[in-house]
Design a protein around this motif. Structure first.
Motif, mmCIF file in Angstrom:
data_model
loop_
_atom_site.group_PDB
_atom_site.id
_atom_site.type_symbol
_atom_site.label_atom_id
_atom_site.label_comp_id
_atom_site.label_asym_id
_atom_site.label_seq_id
_atom_site.Cartn_x
_atom_site.Cartn_y
_atom_site.Cartn_z
ATOM 1 N N PRO A 157 0.828 -1.216 0.000
ATOM 2 C CA PRO A 157 0.000 0.000 0.000
ATOM 3 C C PRO A 157 0.861 1.265 0.000
ATOM 4 N N VAL A 158 0.333 2.319 -0.594
ATOM 5 C CA VAL A 158 1.052 3.585 -0.726
ATOM 6 C C VAL A 158 1.429 4.141 0.648
ATOM 7 N N ALA A 159 2.628 4.669 0.729
ATOM 8 C CA ALA A 159 3.133 5.239 1.989
ATOM 9 C C ALA A 159 2.634 6.671 2.146
ATOM 10 N N THR A 160 1.463 6.808 2.724
ATOM 11 C CA THR A 160 0.915 8.134 2.990
ATOM 12 C C THR A 160 1.547 8.680 4.270
ATOM 13 N N GLU A 161 1.367 9.968 4.500
ATOM 14 C CA GLU A 161 1.899 10.566 5.727
ATOM 15 C C GLU A 161 1.287 9.917 6.962
ATOM 16 N N SER A 162 -0.013 9.610 6.918
ATOM 17 C CA SER A 162 -0.659 8.994 8.083
ATOM 18 C C SER A 162 -0.126 7.582 8.317
ATOM 19 N N CYS A 163 0.187 6.868 7.256
ATOM 20 C CA CYS A 163 0.768 5.533 7.406
ATOM 21 C C CYS A 163 2.157 5.629 8.024
ATOM 22 N N ILE A 164 2.962 6.529 7.528
ATOM 23 C CA ILE A 164 4.322 6.688 8.046
ATOM 24 C C ILE A 164 4.303 7.065 9.526
ATOM 25 N N GLU A 165 3.368 7.936 9.897
ATOM 26 C CA GLU A 165 3.253 8.333 11.296
ATOM 27 C C GLU A 165 2.794 7.188 12.198
ATOM 28 N N LYS A 191 -2.217 -1.332 12.434
ATOM 29 C CA LYS A 191 -2.524 -1.726 11.063
ATOM 30 C C LYS A 191 -2.316 -0.561 10.098
ATOM 31 N N GLU A 192 -2.609 0.640 10.541
ATOM 32 C CA GLU A 192 -2.487 1.835 9.695
ATOM 33 C C GLU A 192 -1.042 2.112 9.282
ATOM 34 N N GLY A 193 -0.075 1.488 9.961
ATOM 35 C CA GLY A 193 1.333 1.697 9.643
ATOM 36 C C GLY A 193 1.919 0.670 8.697
ATOM 37 N N ALA A 194 1.075 -0.195 8.139
ATOM 38 C CA ALA A 194 1.555 -1.245 7.225
ATOM 39 C C ALA A 194 1.445 -0.761 5.784
ATOM 40 N N CYS A 195 2.514 -0.155 5.282
ATOM 41 C CA CYS A 195 2.530 0.354 3.910
ATOM 42 C C CYS A 195 3.949 0.224 3.362
ATOM 43 N N GLY A 196 4.099 0.560 2.110
ATOM 44 C CA GLY A 196 5.406 0.495 1.464
ATOM 45 C C GLY A 196 6.318 1.623 1.922
ATOM 46 N N GLU A 197 7.446 1.716 1.274
ATOM 47 C CA GLU A 197 8.426 2.754 1.605
ATOM 48 C C GLU A 197 8.057 4.060 0.922
ATOM 49 N N LYS A 198 8.344 5.139 1.599
ATOM 50 C CA LYS A 198 8.130 6.462 1.022
ATOM 51 C C LYS A 198 9.162 6.664 -0.083
#
Length: 137
Positions: free
Chosen positions: A79-87, A108-115
């Motif tokens: 999943p896309v690395a949004t600011e909310s995911c990174i936080e 769960k909200e922090g499970a995304c790809g790399e920015k």
């Protein structure tokens, strides 16, 4: 195959929340591997035509050396690395052998790809460094 515990990695959080049935069995506290060992493992997998799943980055020489081989690395899109995911990414000491699964998995909200890192930023940074180091040219 995950990075050593001294490196930044969200592998456990990503695998857990995205239901990717993988784990890393390296010999450090996080189950990760030292860089040299990871390079050796990639080379061995290529030589023996063995399957291997791990994380790597596209600008590193091992990645480039595997292009066009039976072991060419294939990017898996998370999943896309949004600011909310990174936080929401898990933040704990990956070298702590007493880290709980709750700490390792995080939200769960922090499970995304790399920015993504803009190539322009890398080129400009390298250009600036070269200018500063070679003022006499």
């Amino acid at each position: 195959m995950d990075f050593a515990c001294t490196w930044r990695s969200y592998f456990k959080q990503q695998a857990y929340h995205l239901r990717i049935a993988l784990e890393s069995n390296g010999n450090d506290a996080s189950g990760g591997y030292a860089y040299k060992d990871m390079v050796d493992i990639w080379k061995a997998a290529n030589a023996t035509r063995s399957d291997l799943i791990g994380q790597w980055w596209a600008t590193e020489t091992t990645y480039v050396s595997l292009l066009g081989t039976d072991s060419e690395l294939i990017k898996i899109t998370l999943p896309v690395a949004t600011e909310s995911c990174i936080e929401a990414r898990a933040s704990y000491d990956r070298c702590d052998e007493n880290a709980t699964p709750s700490e390792e998995h995080g939200a769960k909200e922090g499970a995304c790809g790399e920015k993504p890192i803009g190539l322009r930023n890398v080129v400009v940074g390298n250009l600036q460094t070269n200018i500063e180091q070679n003022k006499n040219l």
